[in-house]
Write a protein that holds these residues in place. Structure first.
Motif, PDB file in Angstrom:
ATOM      1  N   CYS A 203     -16.113 -23.443 -10.615  1.00  9.82           N
ATOM      2  CA  CYS A 203     -16.465 -21.826 -11.070  1.00  9.82           C
ATOM      3  C   CYS A 203     -15.909 -20.957  -9.983  1.00  9.82           C
ATOM      4  CB  CYS A 203     -17.984 -21.804 -11.467  1.00  9.82           C
ATOM      5  SG  CYS A 203     -18.247 -22.728 -12.748  1.00  9.82           S
ATOM      6  N   VAL A 204     -16.219 -21.084  -8.708  1.00 11.44           N
ATOM      7  CA  VAL A 204     -15.805 -20.057  -7.912  1.00 11.44           C
ATOM      8  C   VAL A 204     -14.406 -19.957  -7.753  1.00 11.44           C
ATOM      9  CG1 VAL A 204     -15.725 -19.548  -5.594  1.00 11.44           C
ATOM     10  CG2 VAL A 204     -17.668 -20.341  -6.258  1.00 11.44           C
ATOM     11  N   VAL A 205     -13.567 -21.139  -7.737  1.00 11.15           N
ATOM     12  CA  VAL A 205     -12.176 -21.204  -7.713  1.00 11.15           C
ATOM     13  C   VAL A 205     -11.501 -20.628  -8.963  1.00 11.15           C
ATOM     14  CG1 VAL A 205     -10.286 -22.779  -7.645  1.00 11.15           C
ATOM     15  CG2 VAL A 205     -12.228 -23.354  -6.012  1.00 11.15           C
ATOM     16  N   ALA A 206     -12.175 -21.076 -10.073  1.00  9.30           N
ATOM     17  CA  ALA A 206     -11.310 -20.576 -11.441  1.00  9.30           C
ATOM     18  C   ALA A 206     -11.427 -19.079 -11.401  1.00  9.30           C
ATOM     19  CB  ALA A 206     -11.934 -21.278 -12.376  1.00  9.30           C
ATOM     20  N   PHE A 207     -12.819 -18.613 -11.105  1.00 11.61           N
ATOM     21  CA  PHE A 207     -13.027 -16.941 -11.057  1.00 11.61           C
ATOM     22  C   PHE A 207     -12.024 -16.332 -10.476  1.00 11.61           C
ATOM     23  CE2 PHE A 207     -17.400 -17.872 -12.828  1.00 11.61           C
ATOM     24  CZ  PHE A 207     -17.167 -17.270 -14.111  1.00 11.61           C
ATOM     25  N   SER A 296      -8.572 -31.779 -17.239  1.00 15.41           N
ATOM     26  CA  SER A 296      -8.506 -30.556 -17.385  1.00 15.41           C
ATOM     27  C   SER A 296      -8.987 -29.532 -16.327  1.00 15.41           C
ATOM     28  CB  SER A 296      -9.073 -30.161 -18.862  1.00 15.41           C
ATOM     29  OG  SER A 296     -10.471 -30.586 -18.701  1.00 15.41           O
ATOM     30  N   LEU A 297     -10.295 -30.023 -15.825  1.00 14.79           N
ATOM     31  CA  LEU A 297     -10.684 -29.147 -14.782  1.00 14.79           C
ATOM     32  C   LEU A 297      -9.857 -29.248 -13.489  1.00 14.79           C
ATOM     33  CD1 LEU A 297     -14.717 -29.343 -15.220  1.00 14.79           C
ATOM     34  CD2 LEU A 297     -13.181 -27.740 -16.352  1.00 14.79           C
ATOM     35  N   SER A 298      -9.624 -30.325 -13.135  1.00 10.63           N
ATOM     36  CA  SER A 298      -8.800 -30.583 -11.999  1.00 10.63           C
ATOM     37  C   SER A 298      -7.428 -29.874 -12.104  1.00 10.63           C
ATOM     38  CB  SER A 298      -8.348 -31.870 -11.701  1.00 10.63           C
ATOM     39  OG  SER A 298      -9.409 -32.906 -11.496  1.00 10.63           O
ATOM     40  N   TYR A 299      -6.811 -29.720 -13.392  1.00 13.73           N
ATOM     41  CA  TYR A 299      -5.469 -29.203 -13.524  1.00 13.73           C
ATOM     42  C   TYR A 299      -5.583 -27.586 -13.426  1.00 13.73           C
ATOM     43  CZ  TYR A 299      -1.496 -27.183 -15.778  1.00 13.73           C
ATOM     44  OH  TYR A 299      -0.231 -26.548 -16.306  1.00 13.73           O
ATOM     45  N   ILE A 300      -7.024 -27.016 -13.938  1.00 11.54           N
ATOM     46  CA  ILE A 300      -7.243 -25.436 -13.797  1.00 11.54           C
ATOM     47  C   ILE A 300      -7.265 -25.145 -12.354  1.00 11.54           C
ATOM     48  CG2 ILE A 300      -8.845 -23.867 -14.591  1.00 11.54           C
ATOM     49  CD1 ILE A 300      -9.172 -25.398 -17.294  1.00 11.54           C
ATOM     50  N   ALA A 301      -8.166 -25.809 -11.648  1.00 19.28           N
ATOM     51  CA  ALA A 301      -8.711 -25.721 -10.190  1.00 19.28           C
ATOM     52  C   ALA A 301      -7.429 -25.631  -9.474  1.00 19.28           C
ATOM     53  CB  ALA A 301      -9.483 -26.826  -9.553  1.00 19.28           C
ATOM     54  N   ASP A 302      -6.501 -26.645  -9.645  1.00 19.64           N
ATOM     55  CA  ASP A 302      -4.939 -26.542  -8.932  1.00 19.64           C
ATOM     56  C   ASP A 302      -4.202 -25.573  -9.125  1.00 19.64           C
ATOM     57  OD1 ASP A 302      -5.686 -28.975  -7.595  1.00 19.64           O
ATOM     58  OD2 ASP A 302      -4.503 -30.304  -9.019  1.00 19.64           O
ATOM     59  N   LEU A 303      -4.367 -24.967 -10.497  1.00 17.62           N
ATOM     60  CA  LEU A 303      -3.415 -24.099 -10.909  1.00 17.62           C
ATOM     61  C   LEU A 303      -3.933 -22.567 -10.223  1.00 17.62           C
ATOM     62  CD1 LEU A 303      -0.906 -23.202 -13.141  1.00 17.62           C
ATOM     63  CD2 LEU A 303      -2.841 -22.730 -14.615  1.00 17.62           C
ATOM     64  N   ALA A 304      -5.287 -22.353 -10.381  1.00 16.34           N
ATOM     65  CA  ALA A 304      -5.834 -21.344  -9.665  1.00 16.34           C
ATOM     66  C   ALA A 304      -5.625 -21.003  -8.411  1.00 16.34           C
ATOM     67  CB  ALA A 304      -7.283 -21.188  -9.832  1.00 16.34           C
TER      68      ALA A 304
END
Length: 473
Positions: A203-207, A296-304
């Protein structure tokens, strides 16, 4: 006594409670605190679902998937409140099986217990099957290599021979369970804290990559999309009933079991909503691919973060999440079988308690062997999907049980009472039926075959060995 009266004869609540904790050769040890019970329930609920469910649910609801998680939580809450009342009134290991025995009779109790076998044994085998995939994702990110498909996939899957990784995680969980309930609860607490920390890290990374424009339009598919996604994510809430299976090993079960059930559902809901908001805020909902959801969560974290190390941490969280689910669900399965054996419906070996460790050792080993064979050698397919319908059936029985027990024994001591009675258990039953009705026909077929097998087992063994029926004879 007629056959019908024998089949639907109830077991007195006072007797069920009095027998709690007692097995053949020894007693279970009351060591679990409110904190451990709560984390047991969280451990069984907060599993791999949140790591993969977003990729499937977001395309149906868009950013409004957040509301889908809230709606699913409200649906689960009705049944959770009914569980809380019965757990505080009948604090034993049998969970909804024992509640049905006290309210609706032996045959209904058997059917409920049989559904719980489907929910617990088959679902944990299905979860264990996926552990090798997540382990490989973690190893690939950290070391650049993966384990061979022959030992990480089941027969029927591409390249699969024997799913050794699934067997390994089941055996590791069994090893912890054989040490004792308190030790297992402590290990689970560590697992749960790790996976909650990983999800909060996500959550912290994605935000950091949150864009308010990604939330517009908020509900592109309208109310229909939200309800469709809610039906899907509802199954991420299954597992909160695990605390009720520890009724005979809790220090203060009448007080702690209802609190643990409600607290665990609240914790899981907050985590799910936070993760959903962070995910759809960090990546446009149109980029979620329902065909590729595992990371999906791993991909979003890497993208962020424009790096691969955040995804590595999220993958590690998924590995821990599966370990926690396997541990808690095997525990729940053994305690339900313990209660059924004490009533004579299944062989006595399942109620034998080790005098020193004060756990049902033979029961645990039998369950672990069965689950290991399922996970390692059997393609679960639709049978695994049928666990959802079995769970919903058990939930519905619990809601009906609250209504029956309130009517039959209004003066029975209750440490927790369902609010807004009778609306809450009635709505809980209705919601369970609605969700069940929306499941696929092949899932209903698998469920019907499972129930038919259960009835055959009951009339071949359970009916003749039932302690209640033996007393009548």
């Amino acid at each position: 006594m007629t056959l019908a009266r024998r089949l639907f004869r109830t077991k007195p609540t006072e007797r069920i409670v009095a027998e709690g904790g007692h097995g053949e050769g020894g007693d279970l040890r009351r060591t679990m605190s409110l904190w451990q019970l709560t984390l047991f329930s969280v451990g069984a609920t907060l599993g791999t679902g949140i790591f993969v469910i977003l990729g499937q649910a977001v395309p149906k609801a868009g950013p409004a998937v957040v509301l889908a998680f809230v709606l699913a939580a409200i649906t689960a809450l009705f049944s959770a409140l009914s569980y809380a009342e019965l757990a505080g009134t009948i604090p034993v290991s049998g969970s909804s099986y024992s509640y049905a025995y006290a309210t609706l009779g032996e045959l209904v109790a058997w059917v409920c217990g049989w559904c719980l076998m489907l929910e617990y044994a088959v679902s944990v085998a299905a979860v264990a099957v996926g552990w090798g995939e997540y382990l490989n994702a973690f190893l690939r990110s950290l070391f650049g290599f993966t384990l061979p498909a022959a030992i990480t996939r089941s027969p029927g899957q591409e390249g699969g021979a024997v799913n050794v990784t699934a067997i390994v995680i089941v055996l590791l969980a069994t090893w912890l369970l054989l040490y004792g309930a308190s030790e297992s609860a402590t290990a689970n607490a560590v697992f749960v804290l790790v996976k909650v920390a990983v999800l909060l890290f996500f959550c912290v990374v994605a935000f950091t990559a949150f864009r308010s424009g990604n939330l517009v339009p908020f509900a592109p598919m309208g109310v229909a999309g939200i309800t469709a996604a809610a039906s899907q994510v509802f199954f991420s809430y299954i597992g909160f009933d695990a605390a009720s299976t520890a009724g005979e090993e809790a220090r203060n079960p009448r007080r702690d079991l209802p609190l643990a059930i409600i607290l665990s559902l609240a914790i899981v809901t907050v985590v799910y909503v936070l993760v959903a908001v962070a995910a759809v805020g960090a990546m446009p909902w149109t980029e979620f691919d329902p065909r590729s959801t595992e990371a999906s969560l791993s991909y979003i974290a890497d993208l962020a973060m424009a790096s691969t190390w955040p995804g590595l941490i999220v993958s590690f969280g998924a590995v821990i999440a599966i370990a926690s689910v396997v541990l808690t669900v095997i525990y729940g399965q053994t305690r339900i079988l313990f209660a059924m054996s004490r009533d004579g419906l299944i062989p006595r070996v399942f109620q034998r308690v080790h005098p020193r460790r004060q756990v049902p050792v033979a029961n645990t080993l039998i369950v672990a062997t069965f689950i290991s064979v399922l996970a390692g050698l059997v393609p679960l397919g639709q049978l695994a999907e049928a666990t959802s319908i079995g769970t919903l059936f058990a939930f519905a029985i619990v809601n009906v049980g609250v209504l029956v027990l309130r009517h039959r024994s209004p003066g029975l001591p209750r440490s927790f009472r369902v609010p807004l009675f009778p609306a809450t258990p009635v709505l809980g039953t209705i919601f369970c039926v609605i969700v069940m009705a929306g499941l696929a026909g092949v899932t209903w077929l698998a469920f019907a075959l499972w129930m038919l097998a259960g009835l055959v087992c009951y009339f071949l063994y359970g009916y003749g060995h039932s302690r209640l029926n033996a007393e009548v004879r």
